[in-house]
Design an enzyme around this catalytic site. Structure first.
Site, PDB file in Angstrom:
ATOM      1  N   HIS A  70       0.851  -1.185   0.000  1.00  0.00           N
ATOM      2  CA  HIS A  70       0.000   0.000   0.000  1.00  0.00           C
ATOM      3  C   HIS A  70       0.888   1.236   0.000  1.00  0.00           C
ATOM      4  CE1 HIS A  70      -2.762   3.039   1.649  1.00  0.00           C
ATOM      5  NE2 HIS A  70      -3.703   2.308   1.073  1.00  0.00           N
TER       6      HIS A  70
ATOM      7  N   ASP B 107      40.172  -1.487   5.393  1.00  0.00           N
ATOM      8  CA  ASP B 107      40.834  -2.399   4.469  1.00  0.00           C
ATOM      9  C   ASP B 107      39.816  -2.813   3.411  1.00  0.00           C
ATOM     10  OD1 ASP B 107      39.134  -4.102   5.843  1.00  0.00           O
ATOM     11  OD2 ASP B 107      40.726  -5.321   6.710  1.00  0.00           O
TER      12      ASP B 107
END
Length: 149
Positions: A66, A116
């Site tokens: 909806h 990293d």
């Protein structure tokens, strides 16, 4: 009711195992994990609770049935501005530091955090979600003054 805990199930999440199986399977195959519908379309707070649970697990989105559910879904599954900015900063810093101009290093400190390749991969997911949501950066990465030449 679909999207809520079964009646009488008052501890934990009856669907946790199923949700984690969907999430892990999607990740293993490079797919997005999208949670199913919440049928009580007028109960936006219930939708919000259900969506927040799966977002916390790492799901990428939730079906909406909806238009009244769209705003909550976008809010819950889009990164916060600070998280988006940090993800973009990590990507920029990692790209710089792994380049020859940045010293071709595999891991570096960004503030108090080590970054990293794994950090960059996680940041990429957040940055892509932010870009898809139309977010724009409010901060920029500045290479350190003492960067290798």
């Amino acid at each position: 009711m679909v999207g809520e805990q079964p009646e009488g199930y008052d501890t934990g999440d009856a669907y946790h195992h199923i949700l984690m199986t969907i999430l892990l399977t999607a990740r293993a195959h490079g797919l997005q994990a999208i949670d199913g519908p919440y049928l009580q379309i007028r109960d936006v707070e219930g939708f919000r609770r259900a969506a927040a649970r799966t977002a916390a697990l790492g799901f990428d989105g939730k079906w909406v049935l909806h238009p009244g559910q769209i705003e909550a879904a976008n809010e819950i599954f889009s990164p916060r501005q600070a998280d988006y900015d940090r993800a973009e900063e990590i990507l920029d810093a990692y790209a710089f530091h792994t380049s020859s101009a940045g010293g071709a290093r595999g891991a570096v400190m960004l503030g108090e955090e080590m970054i990293d390749e794994a950090s960059a991969k996680m940041a990429h997911v957040i940055a892509e979600k932010g870009r898809a949501a139309g977010m724009t950066r409010t901060t920029r990465f500045t290479p350190p003054q003492d960067a290798p030449e």
